[in-house]
Scaffold this active site. Sequence first.
Site, mmCIF file in Angstrom:
data_model
loop_
_atom_site.group_PDB
_atom_site.id
_atom_site.type_symbol
_atom_site.label_atom_id
_atom_site.label_comp_id
_atom_site.label_asym_id
_atom_site.label_seq_id
_atom_site.Cartn_x
_atom_site.Cartn_y
_atom_site.Cartn_z
ATOM 1 N N VAL A 134 1.015 -1.079 0.092
ATOM 2 C CA VAL A 134 0.462 -0.345 -0.062
ATOM 3 C C VAL A 134 0.345 1.395 -0.304
ATOM 4 O O VAL A 134 2.128 1.204 0.253
ATOM 5 C CB VAL A 134 -1.018 -0.217 1.987
ATOM 6 C CG1 VAL A 134 -1.696 -1.120 1.155
ATOM 7 C CG2 VAL A 134 -0.348 -0.049 2.483
ATOM 8 N N SER A 135 0.181 2.829 -0.627
ATOM 9 C CA SER A 135 1.253 3.428 -0.354
ATOM 10 C C SER A 135 1.099 4.521 0.691
ATOM 11 O O SER A 135 1.978 4.700 1.004
ATOM 12 C CB SER A 135 0.999 4.438 -1.663
ATOM 13 O OG SER A 135 1.187 3.655 -3.136
ATOM 14 N N THR A 136 0.171 4.119 1.504
ATOM 15 C CA THR A 136 0.159 5.409 2.808
ATOM 16 C C THR A 136 -0.303 4.018 4.125
ATOM 17 O O THR A 136 -1.570 3.326 3.402
ATOM 18 C CB THR A 136 -0.762 6.213 2.340
ATOM 19 O OG1 THR A 136 -1.723 5.971 2.537
ATOM 20 C CG2 THR A 136 -0.702 6.964 1.165
ATOM 21 N N GLN A 145 -4.278 3.548 3.682
ATOM 22 C CA GLN A 145 -4.680 2.533 3.162
ATOM 23 C C GLN A 145 -4.795 1.512 3.492
ATOM 24 O O GLN A 145 -3.237 0.773 4.690
ATOM 25 C CB GLN A 145 -3.784 2.302 1.952
ATOM 26 C CG GLN A 145 -4.131 3.543 0.049
ATOM 27 C CD GLN A 145 -3.125 3.144 -0.445
ATOM 28 O OE1 GLN A 145 -2.247 2.745 -0.596
ATOM 29 N NE2 GLN A 145 -3.680 3.610 -1.429
#
Length: 197
Positions: free
Chosen positions: A8-10, A13
């Site tokens: 996940v990017s952040t 999420q």
Amino acid sequence: MTYGYIRVSTDKQTIENQRFEINNFCEKNTLIVDRWIEETISGAKSVQERKLGKLLKRMKKGDILICSELSRLGRNLLMIMGVLNECMNRDIQVWTIKDNYRLGSDINSKVLAFAFGLSAEIERNLISQRTKEALARKKAEGIILGRPKGRKSSKTKLTGQEKRIKELLERKVSYSAIGRILGVHRLTVSSFVKERV
């Protein structure tokens, strides 16, 4: 061995959706994930800077890498193609669930990987372009974008953990130890305690 890869990017999420998809897929195909690799990092970071890079070095011929979709492997076409190329050259299979691909070392797999990596990048670029256009339009209309100045978000990484933090503090557990237990930095614990506990 079969590896489940989740990215996940952040930290806003959740990894749970990807884990659910992979588990569901494995149940239907009577597969067992031998090892999970999860990371919260931008797909723009180079593969070597990510856990994925370490995993690829460890993987052997015949291993399977399962992820929810090709875009989890990288942010752009070149990065995705680099990962797939390395896997294909070393006879490591890459299986994606949403795209439903089984990528091996055959020429069909290479053509498919290129085509779908390209379409994924085009789709991301279009979404990014539409978002930028919408923001530019709102700005032109005089709408102030972003959070109002000087105002913090009411929700933090530790929201909902107040009771647990209080119990740990009563047991004389240090901020550093609480941070390790809850997966955050000690300064995050410190500022949360000052504001909320």
